[in-house]
Design a protein around this motif. Structure first.
Motif, mmCIF file in Angstrom:
data_model
loop_
_atom_site.group_PDB
_atom_site.id
_atom_site.type_symbol
_atom_site.label_atom_id
_atom_site.label_comp_id
_atom_site.label_asym_id
_atom_site.label_seq_id
_atom_site.Cartn_x
_atom_site.Cartn_y
_atom_site.Cartn_z
ATOM 1 N N ALA B 66 9.195 12.640 2.112
ATOM 2 C CA ALA B 66 9.049 11.250 2.522
ATOM 3 C C ALA B 66 7.877 10.606 1.792
ATOM 4 O O ALA B 66 7.966 9.467 1.316
ATOM 5 C CB ALA B 66 8.842 11.176 4.034
ATOM 6 N N PHE B 67 6.782 11.351 1.683
ATOM 7 C CA PHE B 67 5.581 10.846 1.024
ATOM 8 C C PHE B 67 5.872 10.486 -0.423
ATOM 9 O O PHE B 67 5.514 9.420 -0.907
ATOM 10 C CB PHE B 67 4.486 11.922 1.120
ATOM 11 C CG PHE B 67 3.236 11.594 0.363
ATOM 12 C CD1 PHE B 67 2.265 10.770 0.921
ATOM 13 C CD2 PHE B 67 3.019 12.113 -0.907
ATOM 14 C CE1 PHE B 67 1.109 10.482 0.227
ATOM 15 C CE2 PHE B 67 1.860 11.822 -1.603
ATOM 16 C CZ PHE B 67 0.900 11.001 -1.043
ATOM 17 N N ILE B 68 6.561 11.408 -1.113
ATOM 18 C CA ILE B 68 6.875 11.170 -2.516
ATOM 19 C C ILE B 68 7.828 9.989 -2.659
ATOM 20 O O ILE B 68 7.665 9.118 -3.525
ATOM 21 C CB ILE B 68 7.451 12.443 -3.162
ATOM 22 C CG1 ILE B 68 6.324 13.478 -3.268
ATOM 23 C CG2 ILE B 68 8.046 12.156 -4.520
ATOM 24 C CD1 ILE B 68 6.761 14.837 -3.688
ATOM 25 N N GLN B 69 8.793 9.950 -1.744
ATOM 26 C CA GLN B 69 9.769 8.870 -1.741
ATOM 27 C C GLN B 69 9.064 7.502 -1.628
ATOM 28 O O GLN B 69 9.323 6.583 -2.395
ATOM 29 C CB GLN B 69 10.726 9.077 -0.551
ATOM 30 C CG GLN B 69 11.833 8.055 -0.443
ATOM 31 C CD GLN B 69 12.818 8.216 -1.594
ATOM 32 O OE1 GLN B 69 12.987 9.321 -2.118
ATOM 33 N NE2 GLN B 69 13.431 7.122 -2.000
ATOM 34 N N VAL B 72 7.288 6.599 -4.851
ATOM 35 C CA VAL B 72 8.218 6.180 -5.906
ATOM 36 C C VAL B 72 8.638 4.737 -5.672
ATOM 37 O O VAL B 72 8.636 3.909 -6.588
ATOM 38 C CB VAL B 72 9.440 7.118 -5.952
ATOM 39 C CG1 VAL B 72 10.517 6.563 -6.868
ATOM 40 C CG2 VAL B 72 9.007 8.501 -6.416
ATOM 41 N N GLU B 73 8.965 4.425 -4.411
ATOM 42 C CA GLU B 73 9.403 3.057 -4.083
ATOM 43 C C GLU B 73 8.295 2.050 -4.367
ATOM 44 O O GLU B 73 8.519 1.003 -4.978
ATOM 45 C CB GLU B 73 9.816 2.973 -2.611
ATOM 46 C CG GLU B 73 11.233 3.485 -2.386
ATOM 47 C CD GLU B 73 11.514 3.746 -0.918
ATOM 48 O OE1 GLU B 73 10.763 3.218 -0.067
ATOM 49 O OE2 GLU B 73 12.481 4.483 -0.637
ATOM 50 N N ARG B 78 5.818 -2.254 -7.877
ATOM 51 C CA ARG B 78 4.686 -2.776 -8.628
ATOM 52 C C ARG B 78 5.048 -2.960 -10.088
ATOM 53 O O ARG B 78 4.612 -3.896 -10.736
ATOM 54 C CB ARG B 78 3.489 -1.839 -8.490
ATOM 55 C CG ARG B 78 2.832 -1.978 -7.122
ATOM 56 C CD ARG B 78 1.602 -1.150 -7.018
ATOM 57 N NE ARG B 78 0.480 -1.744 -7.738
ATOM 58 C CZ ARG B 78 -0.770 -1.349 -7.556
ATOM 59 N NH1 ARG B 78 -1.040 -0.384 -6.679
ATOM 60 N NH2 ARG B 78 -1.750 -1.903 -8.227
ATOM 61 N N VAL B 79 5.847 -2.027 -10.605
ATOM 62 C CA VAL B 79 6.265 -2.161 -12.004
ATOM 63 C C VAL B 79 7.151 -3.391 -12.165
ATOM 64 O O VAL B 79 7.045 -4.129 -13.156
ATOM 65 C CB VAL B 79 7.007 -0.882 -12.472
ATOM 66 C CG1 VAL B 79 7.620 -1.085 -13.854
ATOM 67 C CG2 VAL B 79 6.033 0.287 -12.503
ATOM 68 N N ALA B 80 8.003 -3.659 -11.184
ATOM 69 C CA ALA B 80 8.876 -4.836 -11.244
ATOM 70 C C ALA B 80 8.033 -6.105 -11.250
ATOM 71 O O ALA B 80 8.320 -7.067 -11.985
ATOM 72 C CB ALA B 80 9.830 -4.828 -10.051
ATOM 73 N N ALA B 81 6.958 -6.118 -10.438
ATOM 74 C CA ALA B 81 6.110 -7.303 -10.356
ATOM 75 C C ALA B 81 5.251 -7.455 -11.607
ATOM 76 O O ALA B 81 5.064 -8.561 -12.110
ATOM 77 C CB ALA B 81 5.223 -7.220 -9.106
ATOM 78 N N VAL B 86 0.865 0.860 -15.102
ATOM 79 C CA VAL B 86 1.231 2.265 -15.347
ATOM 80 C C VAL B 86 1.302 2.968 -13.999
ATOM 81 O O VAL B 86 0.301 3.096 -13.309
ATOM 82 C CB VAL B 86 0.179 2.957 -16.236
ATOM 83 C CG1 VAL B 86 0.634 4.366 -16.568
ATOM 84 C CG2 VAL B 86 -0.067 2.147 -17.498
ATOM 85 N N PRO B 87 2.485 3.420 -13.610
ATOM 86 C CA PRO B 87 2.638 4.018 -12.272
ATOM 87 C C PRO B 87 1.842 5.306 -12.138
ATOM 88 O O PRO B 87 1.752 6.100 -13.070
ATOM 89 C CB PRO B 87 4.137 4.276 -12.146
ATOM 90 C CG PRO B 87 4.687 4.158 -13.516
ATOM 91 C CD PRO B 87 3.739 3.363 -14.339
ATOM 92 N N LYS B 88 1.226 5.503 -10.983
ATOM 93 C CA LYS B 88 0.436 6.709 -10.716
ATOM 94 C C LYS B 88 1.105 7.470 -9.572
ATOM 95 O O LYS B 88 1.649 6.865 -8.654
ATOM 96 C CB LYS B 88 -0.986 6.315 -10.302
ATOM 97 C CG LYS B 88 -1.972 6.362 -11.454
ATOM 98 C CD LYS B 88 -3.389 6.159 -10.956
ATOM 99 C CE LYS B 88 -3.763 4.674 -11.089
ATOM 100 N NZ LYS B 88 -5.019 4.279 -10.495
ATOM 101 N N MET B 89 1.053 8.783 -9.677
ATOM 102 C CA MET B 89 1.577 9.601 -8.578
ATOM 103 C C MET B 89 0.442 10.452 -8.037
ATOM 104 O O MET B 89 -0.240 11.136 -8.787
ATOM 105 C CB MET B 89 2.697 10.532 -9.087
ATOM 106 C CG MET B 89 3.997 9.830 -9.415
ATOM 107 S SD MET B 89 4.836 9.199 -7.967
ATOM 108 C CE MET B 89 5.719 10.644 -7.416
#
Ligand SMILES: Nc1ncnc2c1ncn2[C@@H]1O[C@H](COP(=O)(O)OP(=O)(O)OP(=O)(O)O)[C@@H](O)[C@H]1O
Ligand SMILES: [Mg+2]
Lengths: 282, 312
Positions: B66-69, B72-73, B78-81, B86-89
Motif C-alpha cells: 500500500a505504501f509503495i502504491q 507511485v500514485e 506530481r510528474v503530470a503537474a 524527478v520522481p523519488k521513491m
C-alpha cells in the motif's frame, strides 16, 4: 649387452637424531636393456632405498645412477614406479587413474583419440578392461595392483621399477599376477627392477637375481644368473633340476650366509621408526 | 521383506515416541513454572505464536504494498503537474517481521561462511604444503583459535565504522559487522582442518605426482585438493555449526538485525506473548541449524569421494 642403467658407488646415509645411519654402502649394478632383475634380501636391508634412488625419489649421499647416459636427479615418468600398496588415486576410476598419467606424459605427442586407445590398450594388457570404470574401492587387491601396473606401463618407461608389487596379495592371486606379468614381458621386453621377498617369484620371473646383504651398510652380496628358457611355465619348472638348484642357491644365501636372527620386538621398533622418519621427510 | 518393513517402521516409530514423550514432559513442566511474564509457554502457546507471527508478516507485506502504491500514485500526479520533477521513491521502513529476520540471519551466515571459505581453503592448502608457512602461521592460529568471536565484535564494529563510511552504503554496517564476526569464527576450524588434511596426504600419492612430474598447480588440483576434500568438509561443517550459534549471540549483543535481535526485542518487550515467541524462535534457530548441517552433508556427499566421512 646393451647397458641401459648403471648404478655406481651408491652410498646412502639417512640423517637420524643419533647421527647419520648408513643404510647402503657401495652399491654397483649394471642392467642391460630388456633385462628383468629381482632384488631380494631380508626386510630392512635397503631394497626400497635402492629402488627409490633409481626412481629419483631419494638422493644418494654418494655415487649416482645413470639411465641411458643421463644422470638421475629427480623422479620422472621414464622411470615408472609400481608401489607396494597400489597407490591409485581413490577418487578416480581405474581408467581415470591411467588417464592422469597418459595425459601428462603424452600431452604433446598423442591426440585425444590416440590417448583413449592407448589407455584402453594398457588396461587390456593387464586384463582390466572389464572393470575400467570402477573406483579403487570397488576393486580387489589384485585388480588394484593390475591397474597400478597398467598406469606404469602406460607411461612407456625406459625402466619399470616395482617395489614388492605382489607383496600384499594372497598366493593364488599372486600366481595369476606373475603369469600376467610374464605374458606382458614376452610382448614388451621392458627393462624391470622388481623387489620381492618370494624366492619362487624371483626365480620364475627374473633374468638375474641380485641378493643384498643385511644392513646397516648393506651392499650386493651375490648375483645369480637365471638361465632358464622362456616362456617359463611354473608347473613344468617345479620338476626342473636347474630351477631347483637356482632356488636352493637363493635360499642358501638368505638363510645360511645372511641369516638374520632378530627379536620380533626390535624389528617392529625399527619398522615404526622408519615410518616416522619417512613421514617426517615428506 | 517383512524384516525390512519392520526396520523402517522402527526407524519412524521410535523418533515419534521420543517426540511425544518430549512434548508431554514439556507441557507438564511448563504448567508448573511461573515467571514474571506469566506461565512458561507450553506447546500450544508456541504453536499459536507461530501462526500469529506468520499473520503479522502477511499484514506487514500488505502495508508495504500500500505504501509503495501511494508513492507511485503521488509521483505520477506530481510528474503530470510538473514535467521537470524527478520522481523519488522512499523505501518502506516498517518493522522487520519474524520471517525477515530469519532471512537476514541466513544471508548473513551464508555470506560470512563463504567469505571464510574463500580465505581459509587456499590458506589452509598453502600452510599444509609448506613447512615454512606452517611454522609461521601456527602460533597465530593457535592463539586466535580459542578466542570467542564475540570478543572481536566491538573491534569489528569500530573498524567497520571507520573504514566503511560511505554516505549511501550498498549493505548496512550492521550486516557487515555480523558477517565479519561469522567469518572470523569460521576461519580457524577451516584453516586448521584443511592444512591438516593437506599435510597428511598419503606419501605414495605425492610420489605418484612426483614421478609424473605434475606441475605445482596441477599437483594441487589433481592430488592435493581431492585428497583433502574430506578434511576440508569436516572443517566446514564444524565451523558452520559454530557460526550459526555465534551469529545469534552477536545479533543479540549488537542489536544487529536477525533472529538474535528478534529474541532480544521480545525479551525487552516483556508482553505476555514474549516467552512463547522466544521459544518459537528457539525452535526455528535449532531447526535451521539442523538444516544447514544436512545441507553441508549433501554437498559433501556430492563432492567427496570418501563416502564414509559424508555419512557421519
Ligand atoms: N627416511 C629414513 N630415515 C632413516 N632411516 C631410514 C629411512 N628410510 C629407510 N631407513 C632405514 O634404511 C634401512 C633400509 O630401509 P628400506 O626401506 O630400504 O628396507 P627394505 O629392504 O625395503 O625393507 P622391507 O623389505 O621391509 O621393505 C632400514 O634399516 C631403515 O630403517
Ligand atoms: Mg621396502
Amino acid at each position: 649387452m646393451n647397458e641401459i642403467l648403471n648404478i655406481s658407488g651408491v652410498v646412502m646415509d639417512f640423517p637420524t637424531p643419533k647421527g647419520p645411519f648408513t643404510a647402503l654402502n657401495n652399491i654397483n649394478l649394471k642392467i642391460a636393456e630388456g633385462e628383468f632383475v629381482s632384488l631380494i634380501g631380508h626386510s630392512g636391508c635397503g631394497k626400497s632405498t635402492v629402488l627409490n634412488i633409481v626412481a629419483g625419489l631419494h638422493q644418494a649421499t654418494n655415487g649416482g645412477v645413470i639411465l641411458n647416459g643421463k644422470e638421475v636427479s629427480e623422479p620422472g615418468p621414464e622411470r615408472a614406479v609400481v608401489f607396494q600398496n597400489h597407490s591409485l588415486l581413490p577418487w578416480l576410476t581405474a581408467y581415470q587413474n591411467v588417464e592422469l598419467a597418459v595425459k601428462q606424459v603424452f600431452k604433446n605427442t598423442k591426440s585425444k583419440v590416440e590417448m583413449q586407445a592407448w589407455i584402453k590398450h594398457n588396461l587390456n594388457l593387464v586384463h582390466m578392461d572389464h572393470a575400467m570404470h570402477k573406483k579403487p574401492d570397488e576393486l580387489s587387491g589384485g585388480m588394484k595392483q593390475r591397474v597400478g601396473i597398467a598406469r606404469a606401463l602406460a607411461m612407456q618407461p625406459e625402466i619399470l621399477l616395482m617395489d614388492e608389487p605382489f607383496g600384499a596379495l594372497d598366493a593364488l592371486t599372486r600366481a595369476h599376477m606373475q603369469d600376467t606379468l610374464m605374458e606382458i614381458q614376452n610382448e614388451l621386453r621392458n627393462t624391470v627392477i622388481m623387489i620381492t621377498h618370494d624366492v619362487d617369484e624371483a626365480v620364475l620371473l627374473s633374468d638375474r637375481i641380485v641378493m643384498m646383504t643385511n644392513g646397516p651398510a648393506a651392499t650386493i652380496g651375490e648375483i645369480l644368473e637365471i638361465n632358464l628358457a622362456r616362456p617359463r611355465d611354473r608347473i613344468a619348472l617345479a620338476e626342473d633340476t636347474t630351477y631347483t638348484k637356482l632356488r636352493a642357491a637363493v635360499l642358501s644365501f638368505l638363510y645360511e650366509k645372511q641369516r638374520k636372527i632378530e627379536p620380533i620386538a626390535e624389528h617392529a621398533k625399527k619398522k615404526s621408526e622408519m615410518k616416522a622418519s619417512n613421514s617426517a621427510a615428506a | 521383506m517383512i524384516r525390512n518393513i519392520f526396520t523402517t517402521l522402527q526407524a519412524l516409530v521410535i523418533p515419534l515416541i521420543g517426540m511425544i514423550v518430549f512434548i508431554m514432559l514439556w507441557s507438564m513442566a511448563a504448567s508448573n513454572i511461573n515467571t514474571s511474564l506469566g506461565k512458561f509457554p507450553g506447546p500450544q502457546a508456541v504453536l499459536t505464536q507461530f501462526s500469529a507471527l506468520y499473520t503479522e508478516h502477511k499484514a506487514e507485506r500488505v502495508k508495504e504494498k500500500a505504501f509503495i502504491q501511494r508513492q507511485v500514485e503521488r509521483n505520477a500526479k506530481r510528474v503530470a503537474a510538473d514535467p521537470d520533477y524527478v520522481p523519488k521513491m522512499r523505501a518502506y521502513t516498517g518493522k522487520e517481521t519474524f520471517l525477515d529476520q530469519i532471512i537476514t540471519s541466513l544471508v548473513t551466515v551464508s555470506c560470512g561462511f563463504l567469505l571464510a571459505a574463500l580465505i581459509a581453503v587456499p590458506l589452509g592448502i598453502s600452510i599444509g604444503l609448506s613447512k615454512t608457512l606452517n611454522t609461521a602461521f601456527n602460533p597465530i592460529i593457535q592463539i586466535f583459535k580459542p578466542v570467542s568471536p564475540l570478543a572481536w565484535l566491538p573491534l569489528v564494529t569500530m573498524v567497520v565504522s571507520a573504514l566503511y563510511a560511505t554516505p549511501d552504503p550498498v549493505v548496512p554496517k550492521s550486516f557487515l559487522n555480523s558477517m565479519i564476526t561469522v567469518t572470523l569464527c569460521c576461519l580457524w576450524p577451516m584453516v586448521i582442518n584443511t592444512s591438516v588434511g593437506v599435510a597428511s596426504i598419503n606419501i605414495d600419492l605425492v610420489n605418484v605426482s612426483r614421478v609424473l612430474r605434475l606441475p605445482a598447480l596441477k599437483h594441487v588440483q589433481k592430488i592435493v585438493l581431492p585428497a583433502s576434500i574430506p578434511m576440508i568438509f569436516t572443517g566446514m561443517r564444524l565451523s558452520l555449526g559454530i557460526a550459526w550459534m555465534v551469529l545469534i549471540a552477536a545479533e543479540m549483543l549488537a542489536q544487529n538485525p536477525g533472529l538474535g535481535k528478534f529474541v532480544w526485542d521480545e525479551f525487552q518487550n516483556g508482553s505476555s506473548d514474549s516467552l512463547s515467541r522466544i521459544l518459537a524462535a528457539v525452535f526455528v534457530i535449532g531447526f535451521i541449524g539442523f538444516l544447514l548441517d544436512q545441507g553441508m552433508r549433501q554437498i559433501q556427499r556430492l563432492l567427496s569421494w570418501d563416502k564414509s566421512t559424508a555419512s557421519r
